[in-house]
Write a protein that holds these residues in place. Structure first.
Motif, short mmCIF file in Angstrom:
data_model
loop_
_atom_site.label_atom_id
_atom_site.label_comp_id
_atom_site.label_asym_id
_atom_site.label_seq_id
_atom_site.Cartn_x
_atom_site.Cartn_y
_atom_site.Cartn_z
N VAL A 174 0.94 -1.18 0.00
CA VAL A 174 -0.02 0.02 -0.11
C VAL A 174 0.98 1.19 -0.02
O VAL A 174 1.63 1.50 1.04
CB VAL A 174 -0.78 0.23 1.32
CG1 VAL A 174 -1.90 1.26 1.38
CG2 VAL A 174 -1.84 -1.30 1.08
N THR A 175 0.84 2.05 -1.00
CA THR A 175 1.65 3.07 -1.21
C THR A 175 0.92 4.51 -1.54
O THR A 175 1.53 5.41 -1.55
CB THR A 175 2.69 2.94 -2.38
OG1 THR A 175 1.85 2.71 -3.35
CG2 THR A 175 3.74 1.91 -2.25
N HIS A 176 -0.39 4.32 -1.53
CA HIS A 176 -1.12 5.44 -1.52
C HIS A 176 -1.88 5.74 -0.34
O HIS A 176 -2.24 5.17 0.15
CB HIS A 176 -2.22 5.18 -2.91
CG HIS A 176 -3.10 4.08 -2.55
ND1 HIS A 176 -4.15 4.05 -1.54
CD2 HIS A 176 -2.89 2.75 -2.62
CE1 HIS A 176 -4.68 2.89 -1.21
NE2 HIS A 176 -4.05 2.00 -2.18
N GLY A 177 -1.89 7.23 -0.23
CA GLY A 177 -2.48 7.81 1.07
C GLY A 177 -2.05 7.23 2.25
O GLY A 177 -0.83 6.88 2.29
N THR A 178 -2.84 7.21 3.32
CA THR A 178 -2.21 6.79 4.81
C THR A 178 -2.52 5.09 4.76
O THR A 178 -3.21 4.59 4.07
CB THR A 178 -3.10 7.26 5.73
OG1 THR A 178 -4.73 6.77 5.44
CG2 THR A 178 -3.17 8.74 5.87
N VAL A 179 -1.67 4.44 5.51
CA VAL A 179 -1.67 3.15 5.76
C VAL A 179 -2.77 2.75 6.37
O VAL A 179 -3.31 3.24 7.24
CB VAL A 179 -0.57 2.59 6.67
CG1 VAL A 179 -0.69 1.13 6.97
CG2 VAL A 179 0.79 3.18 5.82
N ARG A 180 -3.53 1.56 5.73
CA ARG A 180 -4.66 1.15 6.21
C ARG A 180 -4.36 0.30 7.62
O ARG A 180 -3.48 -0.44 7.76
CB ARG A 180 -5.30 -0.11 5.37
CG ARG A 180 -5.74 0.46 4.14
CD ARG A 180 -6.28 -0.53 3.12
NE ARG A 180 -6.73 -0.13 1.84
CZ ARG A 180 -7.96 0.33 1.67
NH1 ARG A 180 -8.77 0.53 2.31
NH2 ARG A 180 -8.02 0.79 0.14
N GLU A 181 -5.05 0.74 8.71
CA GLU A 181 -5.10 0.30 9.87
C GLU A 181 -6.37 -0.59 10.33
O GLU A 181 -7.50 -0.34 9.71
CB GLU A 181 -5.16 1.29 11.14
CG GLU A 181 -3.77 2.14 10.85
CD GLU A 181 -2.70 1.56 11.36
OE1 GLU A 181 -2.66 0.52 11.93
OE2 GLU A 181 -1.48 2.05 10.83
N ARG A 182 -6.33 -1.77 11.11
CA ARG A 182 -7.41 -2.52 11.31
C ARG A 182 -7.55 -2.57 13.05
O ARG A 182 -6.50 -2.83 13.40
CB ARG A 182 -7.30 -4.07 10.75
CG ARG A 182 -8.25 -4.91 10.77
CD ARG A 182 -8.00 -6.23 10.28
NE ARG A 182 -8.83 -7.19 10.07
CZ ARG A 182 -8.70 -8.37 10.25
NH1 ARG A 182 -7.60 -9.02 10.33
NH2 ARG A 182 -9.47 -9.19 9.62
#
Length: 654
Positions: free
Chosen positions: A623-631
């Motif tokens: 994932v290089t776009h926007g903010t890192v996805r958090e769960r």
């Protein structure tokens, strides 16, 4: 009497269930052919299947052809239910792959054929719907050869295509295809001495070895070509093997609930004989259960039996803890997963009147029947997430909860199911009674990247005899459980965890007194300390979040390319190849999994209804776009030491 366990597979709407009905009618099992549209078929027994006109759960029905008893398994065609197909493949002796004469080779057709070939399952191809307007013969045969396999042997040709009187005329066999796999046949072909018997023997042998695939044309609606297909099933596909006197070995491929809520397991017996009142080991944990009842499939119905021998499929009662995929008796070598894992997830939102406990129980039972519906329960937020293959599966879960459990639910927006991989190598250790370690255990761990697709490996750099094996097992089990949630909350995979330090206090007791826990290490100490050490090692290594990517193929009119490209870019799709064939263009590339559904919805409008889309999981990309996805985390959060120790030990070290 020979046995054959036969799968019927196809892309959705190719006519697979209709063909099953026609087969059953042709051999005398049913007097009247059911209709998918009317919901009156033998194998689509769920109310939801009848309402929607699609197969959701695999179903088994039996019939006899001369001296062969066929257990026919009808499988779902929609890609959202590919997990149901996966479970069936491991119990098949042969398959019939159905292709529509109108739509031709479709996305799911290609996925299925690749898997059948990889597993070397003998497969016949039936080109259905030759009576429908727009039906093609040579064109579809060419598609099969180009997009599925060149090793096809047409068993004849279709005549009167697109009319009610369309028929199938058997023809001479393709000697050149068969000769490719048989040097003796090639020599006979060259010198002109090929006989029909020799050609037919080569066809039988090569079909049973999955080297070639006979192709039949016909119509499930009119019945044309079905008689020839039945003859092919009987003559060309191999009988089930297995020694009824050998050690017991079987596999469970389906679990359902009976009228009283009891578990009913569908199993293929590969070796030995299973009898009522037998106590058998099953599953990875080698639990034991007693069989209380057995039924086999016989001429379209279930028949109770005292035993079931090798080669047969049976329904079993009495195994309360049985799960799909469990081995019965001796463990067999399996092929692992055949298809990609689910790449999407969503949160189930209970309606205003829904009982949360009842919802949790219902979802748990659905996950028993489909293990790839991964449940994830967040105690803090009181939320349950489910993993998915697509939007249709979400609709089916919603309808099933309403119809079978009386529970009204909705769903949040579907999101991608990401993973984490270590970005580098990190290590740390904690020692008994040093610093703020409140556990009577020493644990040192190193986390390092491993090859893509390798999963999680656990290694030891300490002597196995340095402490009791149960303590090492506690560390390994806890490592695997903890890696279910990485630094960003996603499952961590493709890594190697090495235990670098170990230590414990032996069992202590005072004279004439009992065991003193305050001076003795137990497995709980290792289970409590390991998450803290592991996440610190992972923090030092760093981790990268990866999102699921699907490979797509769009075929559309060439003059619509200008409208397609901006939409693909907006959906973060990356076209990699573009080809033009006359007035048609073909684009292939990759697109994020959570954008596939929107792309499916946009294609018809962008291509005047003439565009075709194929898409399926391909790989994970950083994932290089926007903010890192958090769960959100659902564990005791070892990333926060103070919070973790409060939750686990109710005391804070240091």
């Amino acid at each position: 009497m020979h046995l054959l366990n036969l799968g019927i597979l196809a892309h959705v709407d190719a006519g697979k269930t209709s063909l099953t009905e026609r087969l059953l009618h042709s051999v005398g099992v049913i007097d009247e052919i059911g209709s998918v549209d009317d919901g009156s078929t033998q194998t689509d027994t769920l109310a939801l299947e009848r309402r929607r006109g699609i197969t959701i759960k695999s179903a088994v029905v039996s019939f006899a052809v001369d001296d062969v008893t066929v257990n026919l398994i009808d499988t779902p065609g929609h890609p959202d239910f590919i997990a149901e197909v996966e479970r069936v493949l491991g119990v098949l002796d042969g398959a019939v792959l159905v292709v529509s004469a109108v739509e031709g080779v479709q996305a799911q057709t290609r996925v299925l054929m690749r898997t059948l070939q990889r597993l070397r399952i003998p497969t016949l191809v039936f080109v259905n719907k030759i009576d429908r307007r727009g039906a093609r013969g040579e064109g579809v045969l060419r598609e099969i050869a180009e997009r599925l396999t060149p090793a096809v042997v047409p068993m004849g040709e279709a005549v009167g295509l697109g009319t009610r009187g369309a028929g199938f005329v058997p023809g001479p066999l393709a000697v050149d295809v068969l000769a490719d796999h048989d040097d003796d046949l090639l020599a006979a072909y060259v010198d002109g001495s090929v006989s029909y018997d020799g050609l037919h023997a080569a066809l039988v042998a090569q079909t049973r070895q999955a080297l070639v695939h006979p192709v039949y044309f016909g119509s499930a609606v009119t019945g044309t070509g079905v008689r020839e297909l039945i003859a092919g099933i009987r003559e060309l596909l191999p009988a089930a093997d297995g020694d009824p006197e050998g050690p017991l070995s079987g596999t469970v491929f389906k679990v359902e609930r009976g009228p009283a809520g009891e578990k009913v397991a569908y199993a293929r017996v590969f070796s030995g004989t299973l009898r009522i009142r037998d106590r058998i080991p099953f599953g990875d944990a080698r639990e034991e259960g007693r069989i209380t009842a057995i039924s086999v499939f016989d001429q379209g119905a279930d028949a109770r039996r005292e035993s079931v021998p090798a080669g047969r499929i049976a329904k079993l009662w009495g195994l309360a803890d049985i799960r799909i995929g469990d081995a019965l008796g001796e463990l067999r070598k399996t092929h692992g997963h055949f298809f990609a894992p689910p790449s999407l997830e969503t949160v189930v939102v209970p309606g205003p009147a829904a009982d949360r406990r009842a919802l949790h129980l219902a979802l748990t039972q659905l996950a028993e029947q489909d293990p790839l519906i991964g449940l994830r329960h967040d105690e803090v937020r009181q939320e349950t997430s489910v993993s998915l293959y697509g939007e249709v599966q979400k609709e089916v879960i919603q309808a099933t909860l309403a119809d079978e459990y009386g529970l009204d639910v909705t769903f949040r927006e579907t999101t991608p199911l990401c993973i984490e991989r270590p970005a580098g190598t990190g290590a740390t250790a904690e020692f008994i009674k040093k610093d703020d370690n409140p556990f009577l255990a020493t644990v040192g761990l190193r986390v390092a990247p491993a090859p893509v697709g390798s999963g999680v490996g656990f290694r030891l750099e300490v002597e196995l005899g340095a402490m009791p094996y149960a303590f090492f097992k506690a560390v390994e089990d806890t490592v695997r459980a903890t890696l279910g949630q990485g630094l960003h909350g996603w499952q961590v995979t493709d890594c190697t965890v090495t235990m670098t330090h170990s230590g414990y206090w032996p069992r202590q007791s005072h004279a004439h007194q009992g065991f003193d826990k305050s001076m003795s290490t137990t497995g709980a100490d290792f289970r409590g300390l390991t998450p803290l050490v592991l996440v610190e090692a992972l923090r030092r290594a760093g981790s990268q979040v990866y999102e699921p990517m699907h490979r797509f193929r769009v075929e559309a009119p060439a003059d619509t390319l200008g409208a397609l490209l901006p939409v693909l870019a907006a959906l973060r799709a990356v076209p990699q190849t573009t080809e033009t064939h006359g007035d048609r263009c073909v684009l292939e590339g990759v697109v994020p999994a959570d954008r596939v559904h929107e792309l499916e919805q946009r294609i018809p409008g962008l291509t005047r209804g003439e565009g075709e889309l194929e898409a399926g999981f391909d790989h994970y990309a950083p994932v290089t776009h926007g903010t890192v996805r958090e769960r959100p985390r659902t564990d005791h959060n070892p990333l926060n030491r103070k919070e973790y120790l409060l939750n686990v030990t109710r005391r804070v070290g240091g």
